[in-house]
Write a protein that holds these residues in place. Structure first.
Motif, mmCIF file in Angstrom:
data_model
loop_
_atom_site.group_PDB
_atom_site.id
_atom_site.type_symbol
_atom_site.label_atom_id
_atom_site.label_comp_id
_atom_site.label_asym_id
_atom_site.label_seq_id
_atom_site.Cartn_x
_atom_site.Cartn_y
_atom_site.Cartn_z
ATOM 1 N N LEU A 161 0.735 -1.189 0.041
ATOM 2 C CA LEU A 161 0.053 -0.075 -0.035
ATOM 3 C C LEU A 161 0.989 1.245 0.130
ATOM 4 C CD1 LEU A 161 -2.876 1.151 0.069
ATOM 5 C CD2 LEU A 161 -2.861 0.977 2.747
ATOM 6 N N ASP A 173 2.091 2.216 -3.330
ATOM 7 C CA ASP A 173 0.626 2.619 -4.213
ATOM 8 C C ASP A 173 0.445 4.166 -3.804
ATOM 9 O OD1 ASP A 173 0.333 0.116 -5.256
ATOM 10 O OD2 ASP A 173 -1.570 -0.486 -4.076
ATOM 11 N N VAL A 174 0.425 4.613 -2.648
ATOM 12 C CA VAL A 174 0.421 5.728 -2.162
ATOM 13 C C VAL A 174 1.633 6.683 -2.534
ATOM 14 C CG1 VAL A 174 0.298 7.304 -0.077
ATOM 15 C CG2 VAL A 174 -0.940 5.176 0.029
ATOM 16 N N LEU A 178 -2.765 10.286 -0.228
ATOM 17 C CA LEU A 178 -3.392 9.482 0.756
ATOM 18 C C LEU A 178 -4.785 9.580 0.459
ATOM 19 C CD1 LEU A 178 -3.008 7.460 3.115
ATOM 20 C CD2 LEU A 178 -2.769 9.468 4.521
ATOM 21 N N ARG A 179 -5.498 8.496 0.167
ATOM 22 C CA ARG A 179 -7.114 8.701 0.024
ATOM 23 C C ARG A 179 -7.816 8.386 1.406
ATOM 24 N NH1 ARG A 179 -7.407 4.563 -4.884
ATOM 25 N NH2 ARG A 179 -6.601 3.358 -2.848
ATOM 26 N N GLY A 209 -9.905 -1.344 -1.395
ATOM 27 C CA GLY A 209 -8.862 -0.304 -1.895
ATOM 28 C C GLY A 209 -9.168 0.743 -2.482
ATOM 29 N N TYR A 231 -10.287 3.317 -0.733
ATOM 30 C CA TYR A 231 -9.677 4.187 -0.112
ATOM 31 C C TYR A 231 -8.555 3.716 0.622
ATOM 32 C CZ TYR A 231 -14.489 5.589 -0.296
ATOM 33 O OH TYR A 231 -15.844 6.148 -0.612
ATOM 34 N N ASP A 232 -7.478 4.300 1.102
ATOM 35 C CA ASP A 232 -6.289 3.889 1.659
ATOM 36 C C ASP A 232 -6.500 3.804 3.332
ATOM 37 O OD1 ASP A 232 -4.803 3.794 -0.794
ATOM 38 O OD2 ASP A 232 -4.290 6.247 -0.421
ATOM 39 N N PHE A 234 -6.766 0.171 7.860
ATOM 40 C CA PHE A 234 -6.226 0.280 6.666
ATOM 41 C C PHE A 234 -6.325 -1.410 6.028
ATOM 42 C CE2 PHE A 234 -2.733 0.539 9.133
ATOM 43 C CZ PHE A 234 -1.763 -0.495 8.749
ATOM 44 N N GLN A 235 -5.979 -1.741 4.749
ATOM 45 C CA GLN A 235 -5.826 -3.230 4.388
ATOM 46 C C GLN A 235 -4.992 -3.893 5.202
ATOM 47 O OE1 GLN A 235 -5.236 -2.740 -0.009
ATOM 48 N NE2 GLN A 235 -7.567 -3.245 -0.366
ATOM 49 N N ASN A 252 0.041 -5.073 5.098
ATOM 50 C CA ASN A 252 0.855 -3.915 4.523
ATOM 51 C C ASN A 252 1.830 -3.381 5.595
ATOM 52 O OD1 ASN A 252 -0.149 -3.023 1.752
ATOM 53 N ND2 ASN A 252 -1.803 -3.482 2.932
ATOM 54 N N PHE A 264 3.552 0.060 5.045
ATOM 55 C CA PHE A 264 2.510 1.441 5.271
ATOM 56 C C PHE A 264 2.058 1.595 6.691
ATOM 57 C CE2 PHE A 264 -1.753 3.049 5.654
ATOM 58 C CZ PHE A 264 -1.687 4.079 4.988
#
Length: 166
Positions: free
Chosen positions: A22, A25-26, A32-33, A87, A89-90, A122-123, A126, A129
């Motif tokens: 993650l 990706d950010v 940052l979503r 995914g 949103y972060d 968050f997911q 990760n 992250f």
């Protein structure tokens, strides 16, 4: 070269290594979503035509600490966690407690308020992250910005366990 096709077949089995982190990706997006409900003063709400509140300012601070832009995405409670899980949103910054049920579905930052142990979901899986988010929170706590934010929006230093017990 004979081993290459065999190795290609084993690649999906190494999913922890093939899984996109993650934090990457950010950084690639440069933002940052952040999902929040946007209708719960003093955490996140509309005032004079713009989104404001404790959660809003915390999300903006965290994004700055991560050296990316913040993208504040207002959603409803039904989409908040499912959007993080999918995914879309972060993170969700919506004054959320780490319940056992949520800990089965998400990983969490370290708590940012002393009571009732509020943290950012968050997911799962990760670690980079999580480490970056926790370090950002630690810097915001250490220099007093989180305490000041708490006093501004919550009328006390909710980062102090002794103050929150009173």
């Amino acid at each position: 070269m004979r081993f290459l096709p065999g190795l290609m077949l084993l690649l999906p089995l190494a999913s922890p290594f093939a899984h996109a982190e993650l934090m990457d990706d950010v950084n690639d997006r440069g933002e940052l979503r952040i999902a929040l409900e946007g209708n719960q003063a003093p955490y996140s709400f509309q005032q004079d035509g713009h989104l404001t509140g404790f959660d809003v300012e915390l999300g903006e601070m965290l994004a700055r600490e991560l050296e990316v832009n913040s993208s504040l995405l207002v959603t409803d409670s039904d989409d908040l966690l499912s959007g993080v899980e999918s995914g879309k949103y972060d993170v969700a910054i919506n004054h959320m407690a780490m319940t056992p049920e949520l800990q089965d579905r998400f990983d969490f930052s370290e708590p940012y308020l002393a009571s009732p142990e509020l943290a950012i979901p968050f997911q799962k899986d990760n670690p980079a992250f999580q480490g970056s988010l926790d370090k950002a929170l630690q810097r915001i706590k250490a220099d007093g910005r989180l305490a000041a934010l708490s006093e501004k929006w919550l009328a006390n230093d909710a980062t102090d366990p002794q103050a929150s017990d009173q």
